[in-house]
Design an enzyme around this catalytic site. Structure first.
Site, PDB file in Angstrom:
ATOM      1  N   GLY A  67       0.248  -1.215  -2.379  1.00 38.35           N
ATOM      2  CA  GLY A  67      -0.662  -0.101  -2.605  1.00 38.35           C
ATOM      3  C   GLY A  67      -1.929  -0.589  -3.291  1.00 38.35           C
ATOM      4  N   CYS A  68      -2.999   0.188  -3.116  1.00 36.81           N
ATOM      5  CA  CYS A  68      -4.290  -0.224  -3.675  1.00 36.81           C
ATOM      6  C   CYS A  68      -4.249  -0.251  -5.200  1.00 36.81           C
ATOM      7  CB  CYS A  68      -5.394   0.700  -3.171  1.00 36.81           C
ATOM      8  SG  CYS A  68      -5.053   2.462  -3.356  1.00 36.81           S
ATOM      9  N   TYR A  69      -3.722   0.799  -5.819  1.00 40.88           N
ATOM     10  CA  TYR A  69      -3.646   0.818  -7.282  1.00 40.88           C
ATOM     11  C   TYR A  69      -2.752  -0.302  -7.824  1.00 40.88           C
ATOM     12  CZ  TYR A  69      -5.863   5.492  -7.867  1.00 40.88           C
ATOM     13  OH  TYR A  69      -6.723   6.559  -7.927  1.00 40.88           O
ATOM     14  N   THR A  82      -2.133  -3.163  -6.627  1.00 39.52           N
ATOM     15  CA  THR A  82      -2.800  -4.459  -6.508  1.00 39.52           C
ATOM     16  C   THR A  82      -3.712  -4.714  -7.699  1.00 39.52           C
ATOM     17  OG1 THR A  82      -2.721  -4.390  -4.096  1.00 39.52           O
ATOM     18  CG2 THR A  82      -4.416  -5.793  -5.085  1.00 39.52           C
TER      19      THR A  82
END
Lengths: 344, 344, 344, 344
Positions: B154-156, B158
């Protein structure tokens, strides 16, 4: 205000859109108005300050699904509805003797044919059209004073016509070659989910849209034609700005004869001498959207180009105020004979 | 590259979202990749450069409704799909021997129970979960090299994990009191019409959302728990920024013992010595979103506060690149044994 | 590229502005270029990737105060300098046999008088003016191929001329009544502290500026006059958009005789058949800034209005790429006989 | 208001900044106030409505260079000046018996040592410090009522303290581990040319700044310490948002003992029962900047996280109103014994 001043009971239909919100902000502060009813396309009654928390502390009132009874107690009704919906409400309200200010396009054309051609729908109340007065206050103030039904102008026509009328009616410019390059903030498109209006599609982006076919074109042609006393076909090109509020219109005009900036200045000054919401700028000053955001003003600047001979007029309005809710309240003031600035 | 270098045939499923667009931009420039298939939820085949005109001149290819045959020719498949949709595609692709990089959340948990609890859906391929490798390249590079199925992070997670891992695995900070205050651009919410993501609702606005319940919380807890060797429960608070791209994470950590900025600097330096996409800033410098926009970099800065004893780490990534498409291509590079920077 | 392909040694003067940054991004990726020198108005040498952290991982090079020696090793020099500064550098560089691409206005007029009139400064190198070739690649490609000194076009003239040239040179529109309403992103104003360009002064704002007197007007008149074979005086009205990158130009033209959209389409198609950076849109499609952001493309759409008789052309470019750095590299490619798309 | 109500003569020093503009908008509408003098650092007198055209129609008044005579006629003076400048004006005004509301930091510390340490300047009026009352109206209302000199709070401390005070003074949270992650709009940085505040440097960007060293930290520690009755050292991390107005503060608190959302709700409700500008949201609702933009409200929401045990409070204010000009007028109202909402 003296203690026996009349308080007008006002209803707002369509309270949950961007225009509805601005009407609410104005009406709750208006010293002559009592809000008696809010309705909108909601499933069940909601506190309007929950829908718009920015109103917390200013109002505590329910917004209900529309029903005729809700409007019975009102002396005047603002309709902030989409076109084709307003005309379902208007006839009965007018018959019941209420003053109506319709912010949709439904009553802007005296002629159901133009409506059909541009809005693609059959008008449901053609007999009611002659009753309506076009609510561009600075132009039709006298007729508004005795009107019962106001067709509040489109946002684009407001910004465009106010910049053209003084020089057009004086015969200073050619009616045949008007170009209006207008740029609007996104609230002009209304408050509804739509992929092209999603934040990442608009932010860091800019585009023209509906060239040649925008629905506000015939409205400009109609009113400018009345002012000019002859047929007008403007070139109107709308664009979408990555910001919330405001319309800036850059208007290219061909003078009928060579004209200096001093002449233009005097013409605008004398035409708008009594108009508190018109703000004229002396060349080379030009208006910016931030000069008018949050106000009911229309700021107007211009330049005469000695190289090309053109006159360029730039106008700036807040599309939600002078272009919609603000002008609607200005019209109410004019209908009631209050000062036009009451409540602003 | 020598002329007999292998060219990998790659398919992209879900080409019309914001992540799909970034994958396209990367894959068309990648020297070892040939794009053989684009699919998306479209009614009929569309030229992808019509859907995304910014691709004009870079690609001329049809994007088609998904169908199994379209993937048959591919050696590797990127799935840029919503969660619960990916897991309908994965089992068959893995069985067919294709390398799969799934950008959804469907294969990020080894355990179908956690998936059910946080994503509210029964997992359709629990037997396939152990096969998946969590694709945070800097942490799981070795396992990725031999993986057949990558669960792209997930972006968060990362942005958060990369800022915490070096000091957590070295025991420099307490696992028990991690606070992650993260702020994302709007593309993180995907490309679909939605009232709260309309331009005027996001522009000139800022808000926290999904405090306490955001789905990326268990993903952070899982990976940070593996790194710490003990249970971790982070406080994760996501916020929505009025901009298109980027995630900035401000991370508050309690050192296990007093710690100086020089020690922290050395720890980050040695941990990320070989990581070309990690950019470390010496205190007091701190990363900004514009430093990483359009790149696959994760920029990391930090301060130790002598008054409070806290260590504050700030990380910045482009949510669509290092937080999604960029890391996916970095993972492909790692799987194939190419340099991780190939094609960037 | 074969291993014995020539590598050109390139210097960049003015590396720390917005245009300098874009030139750097292009030049570090260009397969035929070796960057040998960066200079800028800095107090002491700085690593360029510290000034622009977005370059981290792409370049590791010092940017130094300008000094003649720094340019000695270069075969070609890009000057990304303000007007009146470039002309201090050019004569010596040309004399030393270097190819020069000047991104300022200093060499855009063959005549020092026009420069004095519009830029308010005496030209320091009038004898050098005839040597310069105006670098609008799609129009002057042949002359560029043998040029030693390129005057890279202004950003506004690029977007405007490319939208007008095909129909003007074919005699399809009147040269006498061209209106160009152009809107630019803020990077067009350069990277220098200035109150009117402060974030809160531009954000949520929009304005016209420099009507009648903008310095790009004579540049358009000069080139369009060459194309038309007669004197041209355009009406050019620039506006400032609240976004970083891009210029959208809405151009109002009077056809010399009634003209249909199909005729216009064929004219544009045949004129730009070989131009990889021109992207034509079929009516009613119109270009948007996001279609060209980050590219060297010029997207062009148009409408013919049957009511007014006007032809309206809309063009979109990235002001820092096709309007500056990108076109500069395109010109280098054209000068060297490489494909114009090399390095993009 | 009865006709014999006292009208207060008010002067504004520092009228041309963002805070000055907001003070003007409030004061011209205030029913108990007459503006008698505007001064600012200007070269010569300017009409304030020329400097801020958005005021056209609301005010027609000159803003003059500061001179003692200009303030003689005033009963009360607002100082919207940078720190270190206010303290040059205050002593004489207080001596002349005028009520003073200072919006700078100069009188926020009772102790010249703290001022020297954090603001890097020797205080010029240490003897005047004990006279000043910290103007956080909801906390120090009683002392404000009898004050002659108000130190109007910093924008960040306002948003942070209002979210913490109720639970801190009740002993519900630990004073030792408060984390305040705050995000401000750009007007918070003032109206002065500066490269890092240029539009393209802020737009599409986001960053933390002044971690560990921000000047508002000791102000929070001082006031929260008074409220807690013991020493407080907050972790305060400010960030810069790409928008004009507003501060959102996300505050992480450790409960002293397990605590439920209902308890917290009751605590906030009872503490702020009489505060018209405090707007409490029931979990899971959380405040957004657009809910408070243009208002003097502080909106407060919160969540208790059962997994981590933390209490997270989110507050939103308009930094120019509740964080500066609005609270200053609220304080004037409190000093004069008018209703706190007078004029809003």
């Amino acid at each position: 205000m003296t203690t026996d001043d009349k308080i007008l009971r006002v209803a707002l239909v369509g309270a949950t859109g961007y225009t509805g919100l601005e009407l609410l902000k104005l009406l709750v502060r208006h010293p002559r108005v009592e809000l008696v009813s809010l309705t909108a396309k909601v499933d069940k009654p909601v506190c309007i300050q929950r829908e718009f928390p920015v109103l917390e502390g200013l109002i505590d009132m329910e917004c209900r699904p529309p029903e005729p009874a809700a409007l019975a107690a009102a002396d005047a009704v603002f309709l902030a509805l989409p076109h084709t919906v307003s005309m379902k409400f208007v006839p009965e309200l007018v018959k019941a003797g209420k003053k109506v200010i319709d912010l949709s396009a439904d009553y802007r054309f005296p002629d159901a044919g133009a409506y059909r051609e541009w809005y693609g729908a059959e008008h449901l109340d053609p007999a009611g059209l002659p009753e309506a007065v076009y609510g561009l206050t600075e132009i039709y103030r006298d007729k508004i004073a005795s009107a019962r039904l106001i067709a509040n102008p489109g946002c684009y026509p407001t910004g465009a016509i106010l910049g053209i009328a003084p020089v057009l009616e004086a015969g200073l410019v050619e009616p045949a070659s008007i170009v209006i390059d207008a740029k609007t903030g996104v609230t002009g498109a209304g408050r509804k989910a739509s992929l092209p209006l999603l934040f990442p599609e608009v932010n860091e982006n800019f585009r023209a849209y509906n060239l040649v076919v925008h629905k506000h074109t015939p409205e400009m042609n109609l009113i400018l034609g009345e002012i000019a006393g002859k047929r007008v076909e403007v070139e109107f090109a709308p664009h979408l700005l990555p910001l919330n509020r405001g319309i800036l219109s850059t208007i290219y005009l061909k003078p009928a004869r060579p004209i200096g900036e001093e002449d233009v200045w005097e013409r605008f000054q004398s035409r708008y001498r009594e108009d508190r919401f018109i703000r004229l700028l002396r060349p080379p000053a030009l208006p910016e959207l931030k000069d008018v955001a949050g106000t009911n003003n229309c700021a107007i600047g211009f330049r005469a180009n000695p190289r090309t001979g053109n006159l360029i007029v730039v106008t700036a309005i807040d599309n939600l105020l002078k272009g919609a809710a603000g002008q609607a309240v200005q019209n109410l003031n004019a209908m009631e004979g209050w000062g036009e600035g009451t409540g602003f």
